[in-house]
Design an enzyme around this catalytic site. Structure first.
Site, mmCIF file in Angstrom:
data_model
loop_
_atom_site.group_PDB
_atom_site.id
_atom_site.type_symbol
_atom_site.label_atom_id
_atom_site.label_comp_id
_atom_site.label_asym_id
_atom_site.label_seq_id
_atom_site.Cartn_x
_atom_site.Cartn_y
_atom_site.Cartn_z
ATOM 1 N N ASP A 128 -11.583 1.251 -3.608
ATOM 2 C CA ASP A 128 -9.545 1.168 -3.328
ATOM 3 C C ASP A 128 -9.250 1.883 -1.852
ATOM 4 O O ASP A 128 -8.304 2.547 -1.343
ATOM 5 C CB ASP A 128 -9.279 1.666 -4.266
ATOM 6 C CG ASP A 128 -7.217 1.588 -3.903
ATOM 7 O OD1 ASP A 128 -6.869 0.931 -3.748
ATOM 8 O OD2 ASP A 128 -6.315 1.797 -4.958
ATOM 9 N N GLN A 131 -7.511 -4.849 2.658
ATOM 10 C CA GLN A 131 -7.789 -4.013 1.053
ATOM 11 C C GLN A 131 -8.677 -4.176 -0.070
ATOM 12 O O GLN A 131 -8.460 -5.549 -0.138
ATOM 13 C CB GLN A 131 -5.966 -2.853 0.757
ATOM 14 C CG GLN A 131 -6.132 -2.499 -0.675
ATOM 15 C CD GLN A 131 -6.263 -0.690 0.124
ATOM 16 O OE1 GLN A 131 -6.494 -0.567 1.363
ATOM 17 N NE2 GLN A 131 -6.432 0.462 -0.248
ATOM 18 N N HIS A 136 -0.711 -9.421 -3.639
ATOM 19 C CA HIS A 136 -1.718 -9.171 -4.912
ATOM 20 C C HIS A 136 -2.423 -10.164 -6.171
ATOM 21 O O HIS A 136 -2.748 -9.159 -7.027
ATOM 22 C CB HIS A 136 -0.794 -7.989 -5.812
ATOM 23 C CG HIS A 136 -1.725 -6.769 -5.944
ATOM 24 N ND1 HIS A 136 -2.666 -6.276 -6.962
ATOM 25 C CD2 HIS A 136 -1.961 -5.117 -5.339
ATOM 26 C CE1 HIS A 136 -3.219 -4.622 -6.442
ATOM 27 N NE2 HIS A 136 -2.487 -4.005 -6.004
ATOM 28 N N PRO A 137 -2.716 -10.845 -5.745
ATOM 29 C CA PRO A 137 -3.888 -11.548 -6.483
ATOM 30 C C PRO A 137 -5.301 -10.682 -7.422
ATOM 31 O O PRO A 137 -5.675 -10.237 -6.156
ATOM 32 C CB PRO A 137 -4.266 -12.948 -6.395
ATOM 33 C CG PRO A 137 -3.959 -12.680 -5.327
ATOM 34 C CD PRO A 137 -3.254 -11.199 -4.585
ATOM 35 N N TYR A 138 -5.217 -11.077 -8.556
ATOM 36 C CA TYR A 138 -7.055 -10.919 -8.767
ATOM 37 C C TYR A 138 -8.246 -11.558 -9.452
ATOM 38 O O TYR A 138 -7.898 -12.384 -9.862
ATOM 39 C CB TYR A 138 -6.774 -9.531 -10.254
ATOM 40 C CG TYR A 138 -6.570 -8.163 -10.012
ATOM 41 C CD1 TYR A 138 -6.976 -7.250 -10.283
ATOM 42 C CD2 TYR A 138 -5.026 -7.904 -9.959
ATOM 43 C CE1 TYR A 138 -6.798 -6.069 -9.836
ATOM 44 C CE2 TYR A 138 -4.098 -6.719 -10.162
ATOM 45 C CZ TYR A 138 -4.698 -5.473 -9.403
ATOM 46 O OH TYR A 138 -4.443 -4.349 -10.232
ATOM 47 N N ASN A 187 0.567 -1.358 -0.302
ATOM 48 C CA ASN A 187 -0.222 -0.140 -0.252
ATOM 49 C C ASN A 187 0.733 1.115 -0.082
ATOM 50 O O ASN A 187 2.043 1.407 -0.085
ATOM 51 C CB ASN A 187 -1.190 0.416 1.303
ATOM 52 C CG ASN A 187 -2.267 0.296 0.949
ATOM 53 O OD1 ASN A 187 -2.143 1.366 0.558
ATOM 54 N ND2 ASN A 187 -3.576 -0.370 0.772
ATOM 55 N N ARG A 188 0.446 2.156 0.561
ATOM 56 C CA ARG A 188 1.378 3.653 -0.007
ATOM 57 C C ARG A 188 1.582 4.132 1.861
ATOM 58 O O ARG A 188 1.131 3.999 2.709
ATOM 59 C CB ARG A 188 0.273 4.868 -0.365
ATOM 60 C CG ARG A 188 -0.743 4.734 -1.579
ATOM 61 C CD ARG A 188 -2.004 5.440 -1.756
ATOM 62 N NE ARG A 188 -2.436 4.684 -3.368
ATOM 63 C CZ ARG A 188 -3.442 3.719 -3.960
ATOM 64 N NH1 ARG A 188 -3.649 3.010 -2.858
ATOM 65 N NH2 ARG A 188 -3.914 3.062 -4.742
ATOM 66 N N GLU A 205 -6.704 -8.002 0.174
ATOM 67 C CA GLU A 205 -4.839 -8.045 0.535
ATOM 68 C C GLU A 205 -4.791 -7.247 1.441
ATOM 69 O O GLU A 205 -4.904 -6.642 2.527
ATOM 70 C CB GLU A 205 -4.264 -6.981 -0.319
ATOM 71 C CG GLU A 205 -4.520 -6.712 -1.527
ATOM 72 C CD GLU A 205 -4.179 -5.443 -2.017
ATOM 73 O OE1 GLU A 205 -2.822 -4.846 -1.804
ATOM 74 O OE2 GLU A 205 -5.089 -4.203 -3.438
ATOM 75 N N HIS A 253 3.286 0.190 -2.902
ATOM 76 C CA HIS A 253 3.816 -1.047 -3.232
ATOM 77 C C HIS A 253 5.740 -1.755 -3.511
ATOM 78 O O HIS A 253 5.772 -1.974 -4.125
ATOM 79 C CB HIS A 253 2.616 -2.131 -4.428
ATOM 80 C CG HIS A 253 1.468 -2.080 -3.639
ATOM 81 N ND1 HIS A 253 1.050 -2.057 -2.637
ATOM 82 C CD2 HIS A 253 0.573 -1.546 -4.928
ATOM 83 C CE1 HIS A 253 -0.335 -2.391 -3.216
ATOM 84 N NE2 HIS A 253 -0.714 -2.162 -4.445
#
Length: 360
Positions: free
Chosen positions: A246, A280, A174-176, A78-79, A301, A104
């Site tokens: 998000d 997330q 981080h899979p979609y 994340n940020r 996540e 990330h």
């Protein structure tokens, strides 16, 4: 069955390998030594063998990918606001790779690094990466192991790390997911349930304000299962500003999964179990221009709080020498069948809950 195959090479000539877990029926996975990327994950649905995560076709495409498809994220998921933080009285500047902020792990985070394969068997893959002092601006040398283990209908990922100087560490995966296995079926039509009573509101750059908000009466309330397209309120200021979901959901804790996801189309359901404090939720809306034609997927996540080093009220993400960091993320699958009632889906997922003994 071949356990390793070439997945192409990078522009510098580096050869990337895809490493297989599973026997071809039930749950199976392919993981790259580039970034520990989960490139393929397949399970049996109503239409047969179904790919449940979004993926790309070659190694260079993953290296160039701005969407972080399937990667191991680190050092910090994340940020980090302003791409800087203070640790023990010393200021550290990390790579600004999202405007003036850090995302990330930076421009070449863990997801674009080559990992060393320590062990590879039919049901187990151990990857290792040494992140040197100063990489992307982070202090201290960091030794990380990521262990994937596949048993039955469960895939488990364990992070383990040590360092030689205080540093930040907040890894995630981080899979979609689009459990329909069909890009023509909207990912937002999946049913989602998350036991989170609070979430982290963000500013226009998706940096948390540092406060926790109640999810009740908002589009972020997934304590009862519902689809993202139904939950989303176009008038909600947080969703308008972010362009969609998000946001970090703060988990209530306790026994049970941190998320359940279900596709009425394929009949496949997923539960995620983890010891992370937050989750997330990203709806994948940027994929429309990052990878046109790929479709969307939902990212779930498990992680620590974003921008933790700059938010005193958040739990810190500091790893110190002499301490071993451990984090568990486990994906369990079931096939309750298409268009089932949520009670049936939940029961099927409860039956495939985690069994620590099988991973000893």
């Amino acid at each position: 069955m071949t356990r390793t195959r070439s997945f192409g090479q990078l522009e510098d000539g580096t050869v990337v390998q895809a490493l297989r877990l599973g026997e071809g029926d039930g749950l199976s996975a392919e993981i790259l030594d580039l970034g520990g990327i989960l490139a393929r994950l397949e399970f049996d649905g109503a239409q047969g063998r179904t790919g449940v995560v979004l993926g790309l076709d070659d190694a260079q495409a993953y290296f160039d990918d701005p969407a972080y498809l399937g990667i191991l994220v680190g050092r910090f998921g994340n940020r980090i606001s302003g791409a800087a933080f203070e640790l023990d009285g010393q200021r550290h500047e990390v790579t600004a790779n999202e405007g003036r902020h850090h995302l990330h792990g930076g421009a070449l985070g863990f997801g674009r690094r080559m990992w060393t394969v320590e062990e590879h068997a039919a049901d187990r893959l151990v990857l290792r990466y040494r992140s040197p002092d100063g990489e992307e601006g982070y202090p201290g040398n960091l030794e990380v192991r990521a262990t994937y283990r596949l048993r039955g209908a469960r895939l488990r990922l364990d992070f383990e790390a040590i360092c030689d100087a205080p540093t930040l560490f907040n890894p995630t995966h981080h899979p979609y997911f689009n459990l329909a296995g069909d890009c023509s079926v909207p990912a937002a039509a999946q049913w989602l349930q998350v036991p989170a009573s609070r979430y982290l509101p963000v500013d226009g750059r998706l940096i948390p304000f540092g406060t926790l908000a109640d999810v009740a009466g908002t589009p972020f309330d997934f304590r009862e299962a519902r689809t993202l397209d139904v939950a989303a309120d176009p008038s909600d200021p947080q969703l308008r500003m972010a362009g969609g979901y998000d946001h970090c959901l703060v988990l209530d804790g306790g026994a049970g999964p941190v998320a359940r996801l279900y596709s009425p189309h394929s009949g496949i359901a997923l539960r995620i179990d983890s010891d992370a404090p937050a989750l997330q939720l990203y709806g994948g809306h940027a994929l429309d221009h990052q990878h046109p034609g790929l479709g969307r997927g939902i990212c779930l996540e498990p992680q620590g709080f974003p921008d933790a080093p700059n938010k005193p009220a958040f739990p810190d993400a500091i790893l110190r020498p002499g301490t071993v960091f451990r984090r568990r993320i486990e994906y369990g699958f079931a096939t309750p069948g298409p268009r089932r009632k949520w009670e049936e889906v939940a029961a099927a997922l409860d039956a495939c809950g985690p069994d620590p003994s099988i991973f000893d």
